[in-house]
Design a protein around this motif. Structure first.
Motif: not given
Length: 431
Positions: A327-353
């Motif tokens: 929708c946004q047609n972004a040519d650049q991406i900024a990823l924020t708050k990566l540091d918030v995940l630092s305490s997790l042993k495993e990190i979940p990602l949603i790859i589909a519904y």
């Protein structure tokens, strides 16, 4: 150079953080839609600033900030916001802040209507999760031609404006009395309110479109600031649980006041996990336990900048993010708050519904997502502090793996990565 900074998801992605950084090299920062129903949080040496109406560039003394014609502006809120940042040492003058004469005024009755209707809906369990700041009603009256624009404040002594003011007040009193049994508002009180706003803001009101056009002709760098994200767009979002304006980058030049101008760059902002404020479908919160979500909420300080409401949280949603990116047609991406995940042993990602026997990989805002559940893939965490990293090479191996996994899922490179709330806590990734 014209750059738009937009949200890829539901809003609250950290756009203010990114705009604040871009403003260091910018000449002008302009808001192009929305009102004071969302906020951008920026942390500087002068403290923490929560901005609802003012562009994030307001914290830079050399940047001219604009509230564009596509906005709805609560002038009482704006006055309070200006006062708050002045108390922290930020200068705000008509040379520093310019208000479009085409912007719609959020009238006193718009907040009242919003609160009354949301209370009515809440009794039946069908509330929209409104911020109760009158945004939908201001936009509704804009399209019904029953409100004022900022430029009208400069002509309050003229009969055409006074006649329109009387006409819209009569109509609004009929609505409020007939639907909600409210006492009518008086014309003298309304006129006095308008005169007060004119006295405060007349020096700031101007033809911001001409100002922006001239700035671009002179080769200046202009940043357009969006509010909320693609999922809240009135046309392409999760209707009816959307905002009342277009949050899409393509609307940026229109709402800013330069409709014939094309964007040079679009920076799409993503959070390293999913968050959402307000009602509506949010598949991401179904994937993990409430205790996991609460731990993430606390770690990320996930409370609405405008309302203080706890945000709904969940894993990074690649399905929704691919749609928002499209929708946004972004040519650049900024990823924020990566540091918030630092305490997790495993990190979940949603790859589909998953919906019954159907596996969904393409987001459709018209789909019945209440019956969808997330398909989750776990990736290893890094469990170490990354807030001091200033180059991509300094990041732990698993942090780099997480970023590169997101890039594969999005089919798009990530250029900027935030590792903390302070201005200096970010790094750039070589492409």
């Amino acid at each position: 150079m014209l750059t738009a900074v937009t949200g890829i998801n539901w809003g609250d992605e950290g756009k203010g953080r990114v705009i604040d950084l871009l403003a260091e090299q910018a000449d002008v920062v302009a808001r192009y839609q929305g009102g004071n129903n969302a906020g951008h949080t920026v942390v500087t040496d002068q403290g923490k600033f929560v901005l609802n109406l003012l562009p994030s560039g307001i914290l830079h003394s050399n940047v001219v900030c604009i509230l564009g014609g596509g906005m709805v502006i609560d002038l009482e809120h704006l006055a309070g916001e200006i006062q708050q940042i002045r108390e922290k040492g930020i200068t705000v003058t008509p040379e520093h802040l310019k208000l479009s004469r085409l912007a719609t005024i959020s009238m006193p009755w718009h907040r009242i209507q919003d609160e009354l209707e949301e209370d009515r809906l809440a009794k039946t369990g069908s509330a929209f999760g409104s911020t109760r700041r009158g945004i939908a009603y201001a936009y509704s009256d804009k399209y019904r031609k029953k409100t004022l624009r900022l430029g009208d404040l400069l002509h309050l002594d003229e009969e055409p404006v006074r006649s329109r003011l009387k006409t819209m007040l009569d109509a609004k009193n009929l609505e409020l009395a007939g639907c909600y049994h409210q006492e009518p508002m008086s014309y003298p009180a309304l006129l006095a309110w308008c005169e007060k706003q004119a006295e405060l803001f007349a020096p700031y009101i101007c033809d911001t479109g001409s100002y922006l056009s001239q700035a671009l002709l002179e080769g200046k760098k202009v940043v357009l600031e969006a509010q909320l994200g693609a999922m809240r767009d009135i046309d392409y979002g999760i209707f009816p649980y959307t905002s009342s304006s277009s949050t899409i980058a393509a609307y940026g030049p229109i709402g800013a006041g330069i409709p014939g101008t094309s964007l040079d760059h679009i920076v799409g902002v993503l959070k390293a996990y999913s968050t959402c404020v307000g009602a509506g479908p949010f598949v991401a919160e179904k994937g993990m336990s409430e205790s996991w979500r609460e731990e993430l909420r606390q770690a990320g300080g996930e409370y609405g900048a405008a309302t203080g409401r706890p945000r709904r949280v969940g894993p990074f949603d690649a399905v929704a993010s691919r749609y928002g990116l499209k929708c946004q047609n972004a040519d650049q991406i900024a990823l924020t708050k990566l540091d918030v995940l630092s305490s997790l042993k495993e990190i979940p990602l949603i790859i589909a519904y998953q919906k019954g026997a159907e596996k969904i990989t393409e987001f459709d805002p018209t789909e019945d997502m209440d019956n969808c559940i997330p398909v989750i893939e776990m990736v290893p965490g890094w469990q170490e502090d990354i807030s001091g990293c200033r180059t991509y090479e300094e990041l732990p191996k698993n942090a780099k793996n997480y970023i590169e996994t997101l890039e594969r899922l999005l089919n798009h490179k990530i250029q900027m990565i935030s590792v903390g709330a302070r201005r200096d806590q970010y790094l750039m990734k070589e492409i």
